[in-house]
Design a protein around this motif. Structure first.
Motif, PDB file in Angstrom:
ATOM      1  N   ARG A 181       0.831  -1.205   0.000  1.00  0.00           N
ATOM      2  CA  ARG A 181       0.000   0.000   0.000  1.00  0.00           C
ATOM      3  C   ARG A 181       0.872   1.265   0.000  1.00  0.00           C
ATOM      4  N   PHE A 182       1.995   1.210   0.695  1.00  0.00           N
ATOM      5  CA  PHE A 182       2.916   2.343   0.700  1.00  0.00           C
ATOM      6  C   PHE A 182       3.480   2.581  -0.695  1.00  0.00           C
ATOM      7  N   LYS A 185       0.864   3.969  -3.028  1.00  0.00           N
ATOM      8  CA  LYS A 185       0.637   5.401  -2.736  1.00  0.00           C
ATOM      9  C   LYS A 185       1.770   6.237  -3.322  1.00  0.00           C
ATOM     10  N   GLU A 186       2.973   5.679  -3.253  1.00  0.00           N
ATOM     11  CA  GLU A 186       4.146   6.372  -3.786  1.00  0.00           C
ATOM     12  C   GLU A 186       4.030   6.603  -5.294  1.00  0.00           C
ATOM     13  N   TYR A 189      -1.445   6.313  -6.030  1.00  0.00           N
ATOM     14  CA  TYR A 189      -2.755   5.686  -5.863  1.00  0.00           C
ATOM     15  C   TYR A 189      -3.165   5.550  -4.401  1.00  0.00           C
ATOM     16  N   GLU A 190      -4.354   6.039  -4.094  1.00  0.00           N
ATOM     17  CA  GLU A 190      -4.991   5.706  -2.819  1.00  0.00           C
ATOM     18  C   GLU A 190      -5.550   4.286  -2.955  1.00  0.00           C
ATOM     19  N   THR A 191      -5.532   3.546  -1.856  1.00  0.00           N
ATOM     20  CA  THR A 191      -6.036   2.170  -1.909  1.00  0.00           C
ATOM     21  C   THR A 191      -7.031   1.920  -0.782  1.00  0.00           C
ATOM     22  N   GLY A 214      -7.324   0.299  -6.070  1.00  0.00           N
ATOM     23  CA  GLY A 214      -6.594   1.563  -6.062  1.00  0.00           C
ATOM     24  C   GLY A 214      -7.202   2.548  -7.040  1.00  0.00           C
ATOM     25  N   ARG A 216      -6.325   6.385  -8.856  1.00  0.00           N
ATOM     26  CA  ARG A 216      -5.308   7.410  -9.044  1.00  0.00           C
ATOM     27  C   ARG A 216      -5.760   8.721  -8.414  1.00  0.00           C
ATOM     28  N   MET A 218      -5.938  11.328  -4.778  1.00  0.00           N
ATOM     29  CA  MET A 218      -5.935  11.340  -3.314  1.00  0.00           C
ATOM     30  C   MET A 218      -7.328  11.181  -2.711  1.00  0.00           C
ATOM     31  N   THR A 220     -10.807   9.393  -1.409  1.00  0.00           N
ATOM     32  CA  THR A 220     -11.104   8.139  -0.721  1.00  0.00           C
ATOM     33  C   THR A 220     -12.617   7.869  -0.793  1.00  0.00           C
TER      34      THR A 220
END
Length: 418
Positions: A181-182, A185-186, A189-191, A214, A216, A218, A220
């Protein structure tokens, strides 16, 4: 125009089939297993031929009237070329990118789906490996998944795997899931994730998968929770109803004569299709010892819903040295229950964990029966590496797959929130 997707670690195509049913269009499938790639090519040919109204050509293939090469020659070469037989890794990445770029031909890629092989994350896999699967290169295949996200920047991705992923630890003690997940995000993508049980979505099987989605950017709150469907008054025996009874060693991978079917579930789940013949109803041969054990296990289950404990067998039937673990290695499919236990890829090695509940048949499941429990449609044909279809590669592809109906439910909801 339909939304496009790329399927990574595609296997035999269960996840992809669900997304195609929902209206997505595949650009390419990437898979390392050669037999599974032939299955994907055959399914690609099926979709193209049926869209052209040429059902007869596919039926000719199922009946063995034309060869696999003849089938593939019936569709545009670009359709067959969309199945990429490659192991995803550092050495192959640029070649795969080039092929996908060519297939996209300037189009944008909307979605990436798929999940790396699950053995490295599964609880069973870790329990059987002396190193708990640490150091297994499959643990790090998600990093290449991220490379596809970097390159193609799809709006969404859908990453599936076994629920054991949530507890699998890397050598440094951190959870692989957190690392994934990190990294995602890098790359932008928010997951969001959930553990989905297939039995809540029309699949007559108790099978849980983690579905990580995920998006693309930020934002949620985008998780596509599928609509539930639990068929009323339907039990597992429904998938066997119209299939001819077989004893061990009987049947064929070629079309079989089915019995009249009076139910509705097989149609509602899009498993049964009267346009096409039913294939792969072929039972493996069993030795006398195994058949005797099967009878004991079936009787025990059908009489009292009790599972056979290996240590309770008569001594002359015990051949395994391990008497302390996997004592339920002989397991009957719960025909009179709303769902069965999980169909696993080990069914390609033996059928002891998937015994048919009918004592008159006294055998393990056929590939078609297992495929129906995975909600593969009856017109789905499973290939081997040669022109001669076989049970073992079919079982492996079926056991490793995401149930088609679960995939379809996820895809339909994803379209709604798109």
């Amino acid at each position: 125009m339909p939304l496009t997707f790329l399927d990574l670690f595609a296997g035999g195509g269960g996840l992809s089939e669900g997304f195609i049913r929902a209206g997505f269009s595949p650009v390419a499938h990437v898979e390392a297993d050669k037999a599974a790639c032939f299955t994907l090519k055959t399914r690609t040919a099926y979709h193209w031929l049926t869209q052209q109204g040429r059902h007869d050509r596919y039926i000719d293939y199922l009946q063995g009237n034309i060869s696999r090469s003849d089938l593939y020659d019936s569709v545009p070469p670009s359709e067959i070329a969309s199945v990429i037989n490659a192991e995803i890794g550092q050495e192959s990445l640029s070649t795969i990118f080039d092929t996908v770029d060519e297939l996209l031909n300037g189009r944008e890629l909307d979605l990436i789906i798929g999940g790396p092989p699950c053995q490295a994350y599964s609880l069973v896999g870790r329990s059987r490996d002396k190193n708990k699967m640490r150091g297994d290169k499959r643990n790090y295949l998600y990093t290449f998944y991220a490379e596809f996200l970097r390159r193609y920047r799809p709006r969404y991705f859908v990453f599936e795997n076994v629920a054991g992923l949530l507890s699998a630890k890397a050598p440094d003690g951190d959870l692989y899931f957190d690392k994934m997940r990190f990294l995602f995000k890098e790359v932008g993508y928010e997951t969001e994730h959930n553990i989905l049980s297939a039995s809540n979505y029309g699949v007559l099987q108790n099978r849980s998968r983690i579905i990580l989605v995920g998006k693309r950017g930020m934002t949620t709150g985008f998780y596509p929770n599928p609509e539930t469907w639990m068929p009323i008054n339907v039990v597992v025996n429904e998938v066997f109803k119209d299939l001819p009874p077989l004893c061990a060693g009987q049947g064929s991978v070629r079309p079989c004569e089915v019995k009249p079917y009076q139910g509705t579930y097989l149609y509602k789940a899009a498993i049964k299709n009267d346009l096409f013949p039913v294939t792969f109803h072929s039972a493996r041969t069993q030795n006398d010892r195994d058949l005797e054990i099967y009878k004991i296990a079936i009787t025990k289950w059908n009489k009292s819903h009790e599972r056979l404990d290996y240590n309770d067998l008569p001594e002359h039937l015990k051949t395994h040295e391990n008497r302390t673990s996997f004592l339920d290695r002989f397991k009957v499919i719960a025909g009179d229950m709303p769902f069965s236990h999980t169909i696993v890829a080990h069914i390609s090695q033996d059928g002891h964990f998937s015994i048919h509940p009918d004592i008159e048949q006294c055998r393990s499941l056929t590939p078609r029966e297992a495929a129906r429990l995975q909600t593969f449609p009856d017109d789905y044909f499973f290939e081997s590496t040669t022109d001669i279809p076989g049970r073992s590669p079919a079982f492996r592809q079926i056991g490793n797959a995401v149930p088609v109906l679960l995939a379809q439910k996820i895809a339909q909801k994803l379209l709604e929130v798109w």
